[in-house]
Design a protein around this motif. Sequence first.
Motif, PDB file in Angstrom:
ATOM      1  N   HIS A 282      39.219   1.308  50.687  1.00 36.78           N
ATOM      2  CA  HIS A 282      38.451   1.496  49.446  1.00 36.78           C
ATOM      3  C   HIS A 282      37.638   2.796  49.476  1.00 36.78           C
ATOM      4  N   LEU A 283      37.452   3.379  50.633  1.00 37.12           N
ATOM      5  CA  LEU A 283      36.656   4.607  50.735  1.00 37.12           C
ATOM      6  C   LEU A 283      37.507   5.852  51.014  1.00 37.12           C
ATOM      7  N   PHE A 284      38.576   5.684  51.797  1.00 37.54           N
ATOM      8  CA  PHE A 284      39.250   6.887  52.306  1.00 37.54           C
ATOM      9  C   PHE A 284      40.726   7.015  51.955  1.00 37.54           C
ATOM     10  N   ASP A 285      41.350   5.942  51.479  1.00 42.78           N
ATOM     11  CA  ASP A 285      42.792   6.030  51.212  1.00 42.78           C
ATOM     12  C   ASP A 285      43.012   6.453  49.759  1.00 42.78           C
ATOM     13  N   ARG A 286      42.942   7.757  49.508  1.00 47.63           N
ATOM     14  CA  ARG A 286      42.992   8.255  48.137  1.00 47.63           C
ATOM     15  C   ARG A 286      43.773   9.553  48.080  1.00 47.63           C
ATOM     16  N   LYS A 287      44.274   9.838  46.855  1.00 46.90           N
ATOM     17  CA  LYS A 287      44.842  11.166  46.629  1.00 46.90           C
ATOM     18  C   LYS A 287      43.679  12.136  46.434  1.00 46.90           C
ATOM     19  N   GLY A 288      43.976  13.410  46.230  1.00 49.81           N
ATOM     20  CA  GLY A 288      42.898  14.399  46.149  1.00 49.81           C
ATOM     21  C   GLY A 288      42.644  14.936  47.548  1.00 49.81           C
ATOM     22  N   THR A 289      41.507  15.620  47.741  1.00 50.26           N
ATOM     23  CA  THR A 289      41.220  16.105  49.095  1.00 50.26           C
ATOM     24  C   THR A 289      40.193  15.179  49.728  1.00 50.26           C
ATOM     25  N   ILE A 290      39.794  15.491  50.948  1.00 50.01           N
ATOM     26  CA  ILE A 290      38.899  14.550  51.610  1.00 50.01           C
ATOM     27  C   ILE A 290      37.508  14.518  50.960  1.00 50.01           C
ATOM     28  N   TYR A 291      37.135  15.578  50.260  1.00 48.64           N
ATOM     29  CA  TYR A 291      35.823  15.578  49.597  1.00 48.64           C
ATOM     30  C   TYR A 291      35.912  15.534  48.070  1.00 48.64           C
ATOM     31  N   LEU A 292      37.073  15.955  47.529  1.00 50.11           N
ATOM     32  CA  LEU A 292      37.170  16.144  46.080  1.00 50.11           C
ATOM     33  C   LEU A 292      38.260  15.283  45.464  1.00 50.11           C
ATOM     34  N   ASP A 293      38.031  14.884  44.205  1.00 50.72           N
ATOM     35  CA  ASP A 293      39.071  14.111  43.518  1.00 50.72           C
ATOM     36  C   ASP A 293      40.161  15.053  43.011  1.00 50.72           C
ATOM     37  N   GLU A 294      41.136  14.464  42.285  1.00 49.97           N
ATOM     38  CA  GLU A 294      42.283  15.289  41.881  1.00 49.97           C
ATOM     39  C   GLU A 294      41.907  16.372  40.872  1.00 49.97           C
ATOM     40  N   GLU A 295      40.756  16.194  40.209  1.00 50.04           N
ATOM     41  CA  GLU A 295      40.305  17.240  39.269  1.00 50.04           C
ATOM     42  C   GLU A 295      39.450  18.306  39.962  1.00 50.04           C
ATOM     43  N   GLY A 296      39.185  18.103  41.228  1.00 49.80           N
ATOM     44  CA  GLY A 296      38.412  19.113  41.958  1.00 49.80           C
ATOM     45  C   GLY A 296      36.910  18.837  41.973  1.00 49.80           C
ATOM     46  N   TYR A 297      36.499  17.642  41.518  1.00 47.17           N
ATOM     47  CA  TYR A 297      35.068  17.294  41.583  1.00 47.17           C
ATOM     48  C   TYR A 297      34.797  16.456  42.830  1.00 47.17           C
ATOM     49  N   ASP A 298      33.541  16.552  43.342  1.00 48.64           N
ATOM     50  CA  ASP A 298      33.157  15.710  44.477  1.00 48.64           C
ATOM     51  C   ASP A 298      33.456  14.249  44.145  1.00 48.64           C
ATOM     52  N   TRP A 299      33.992  13.494  45.102  1.00 48.05           N
ATOM     53  CA  TRP A 299      34.139  12.058  44.874  1.00 48.05           C
ATOM     54  C   TRP A 299      32.760  11.488  44.556  1.00 48.05           C
ATOM     55  N   GLU A 300      32.710  10.649  43.514  1.00 47.65           N
ATOM     56  CA  GLU A 300      31.413  10.121  43.068  1.00 47.65           C
ATOM     57  C   GLU A 300      30.699   9.330  44.160  1.00 47.65           C
ATOM     58  N   ASP A 301      31.514   8.725  45.052  1.00 49.06           N
ATOM     59  CA  ASP A 301      30.904   7.883  46.079  1.00 49.06           C
ATOM     60  C   ASP A 301      30.869   8.569  47.460  1.00 49.06           C
ATOM     61  N   ASN A 302      30.796   9.885  47.471  1.00 52.98           N
ATOM     62  CA  ASN A 302      30.740  10.570  48.778  1.00 52.98           C
ATOM     63  C   ASN A 302      29.558  10.095  49.627  1.00 52.98           C
ATOM     64  N   ALA A 303      28.447   9.744  48.961  1.00 54.58           N
ATOM     65  CA  ALA A 303      27.281   9.257  49.727  1.00 54.58           C
ATOM     66  C   ALA A 303      27.655   7.997  50.488  1.00 54.58           C
ATOM     67  N   ILE A 304      28.379   7.097  49.812  1.00 55.95           N
ATOM     68  CA  ILE A 304      28.764   5.825  50.437  1.00 55.95           C
ATOM     69  C   ILE A 304      29.836   6.069  51.502  1.00 55.95           C
ATOM     70  N   ARG A 305      30.808   6.936  51.157  1.00 60.71           N
ATOM     71  CA  ARG A 305      31.923   7.191  52.096  1.00 60.71           C
ATOM     72  C   ARG A 305      31.392   7.695  53.438  1.00 60.71           C
ATOM     73  N   PHE A 306      30.520   8.706  53.377  1.00 61.40           N
ATOM     74  CA  PHE A 306      30.083   9.284  54.651  1.00 61.40           C
ATOM     75  C   PHE A 306      28.868   8.552  55.229  1.00 61.40           C
ATOM     76  N   GLY A 307      28.196   7.774  54.354  1.00 62.85           N
ATOM     77  CA  GLY A 307      27.209   6.839  54.895  1.00 62.85           C
ATOM     78  C   GLY A 307      27.927   5.819  55.776  1.00 62.85           C
ATOM     79  N   ALA A 308      29.108   5.380  55.325  1.00 64.41           N
ATOM     80  CA  ALA A 308      29.890   4.404  56.091  1.00 64.41           C
ATOM     81  C   ALA A 308      30.321   5.015  57.430  1.00 64.41           C
ATOM     82  N   LEU A 309      30.758   6.255  57.388  1.00 67.29           N
ATOM     83  CA  LEU A 309      31.169   6.922  58.645  1.00 67.29           C
ATOM     84  C   LEU A 309      29.990   6.950  59.626  1.00 67.29           C
TER      85      LEU A 309
END
Length: 482
Positions: free
Chosen positions: A87-114
């Motif tokens: 739910h946090l990391f298995d996505r298209k796009g890049t590791i920080y950005l969605d397919e439109e080139g914007y930061d993933w909205e939940d980057n705080a949660i994703r890297f908080g989890a890490l």
Amino acid sequence: MNVLFVASECAPFVKTGGLADVIGSVPKALEQLDNTVKILIPAYPALKDWIKHGDLLLELEDLFGGPARVYSVRAKGLNLLLLEAAHLFDRKGTIYLDEEGYDWEDNAIRFGALSLIGAKIGLDGIGGWKPDVINAHDWQAGLVPVYLRQSGRKAPPVVMTIHNIAFQGLFDGALRGPLGLSSGLFTPDGFEYWGHIGYLKGGIAMADKITTVSPTYAEELLTPEFGMGLEGLLRSRQSDLTGILNGIDLDIWNPETDKALTKTFTAKTLKRKAANRTRVEEKFGLASNPDAPLFCVISRLTTQKGLDLLLKSIPTLIKRGARLAVLGTGDKKLEDDYRAMADRFPESVSVEIGYDEELSHMLQGGSDAILIPSRFEPCGLTQLYGLRYGTIPVVARTGGLADTVIDANSAALTASCATGIQFSPITIETLEKAINRTCDLFKEPKHWRVMMRRAMEQEVGWDHSAKLYKQLFSSLIEERAD
Ligand SMILES: Nc1ncnc2c1ncn2[C@@H]1O[C@H](COP(=O)(O)OP(=O)(O)O[C@H]2O[C@H](CO)[C@@H](O)[C@H](O)[C@H]2O)[C@@H](O)[C@H]1O
């Protein structure tokens, strides 16, 4: 000694920049010094296949909204701890950005989890293995010491490494609840930054030691010009801050064996480099001119990297008969401006917008000089690759660029110790002067060849710096034991 690295990227698996190169190479050097290093990293799509070869060591029913597992796998000479949380990391796009080139909205949660899992491994160990020390890298791992502190438990010491203070990980303070962060530490001395959660700030405030990636950047960080709002905090922790210069992986970046080259070469067979230059000229559709250098740029196209300054200096370069091959991606305006410049001067300027690892090797192998006019540069790796390939670095005198390149002034030329060209202050005029100096030197083949050889002889591997990391880790572990 057991060392846990926590980081968001690692070459050759996932890379958006220099952080990945460092995470993929320093552990190998530390292992040579009898340490065990494990790297905790999210199992992004590019890493998922490795899970099949891994051992499941940890299972959680819920990590911020979905199940998570940690697998251990030995991959390409590295010990990876893969954090699988689809739910946090298995996505298209890049590791920080969605397919439109914007930061993933939940980057705080994703890297908080890490960071949370990094802290958990620090406290409880994993699969019977316990780290003696944790090295958290950049804002994505900044909450590791915060979670450890709020646990109130006995924990291993943490070293926070700053690769680039421009990226601080600032998020809405209201996310404290969802992230399970203690409000007691949400203070200016803790992880609060003007009402926001500051991931890197929290890391700097609560880590036992702080490192950055060159001695000069460690000094620069204490000033308002470079500290980007964290200079006060860093000054208060000055005695815990050190600059340890980055190294490079000498096996991956080796002109003697590099498969991306048309002809491999060494400092003793420099003439063979010419075939690589011809290949770059053909590939980029540039005119050839044996009397003037072929420059390259391999970079994010951003103002940090000073590539807006270079754009304005291109007429000077063309006037000298030099050519420029650019490989990069980044700011859309800069991408367009470089494309327009290439359209105007197709024989002299050529641009490949994109990210291409193999092409970056080819350019290092075939160019005469690499331009790095950065406004600030914590360490920089492309000048180190340039040195290794006899591709003369032409660099702004800042951060790690100042620490790794010896300017070809007359004293250095007389002593045959120059390895590149430096310029300062960082302006269009001084950059143009540096380009002119490079073109002048290129016309003196004797000086140029000596400089290439010196460059190629520089120690750019990890031997020295890995020892410094080891010393730092050991001293912290000893302090803890006292
Ligand atoms: N278009 C492209 N195609 C292929 N490869 C490309 C590319 N653009 C860049 N690269 C590669 O990405 C890496 C960039 O590393 P740098 O260290 O130069 O800068 P970066 O700002 O990413 O890293 C930050 O972290 C590192 C590591 O600590 C510090 O050295 C640095 O100063 C700091 O800003 C190099 O390996 C380069 O070859």
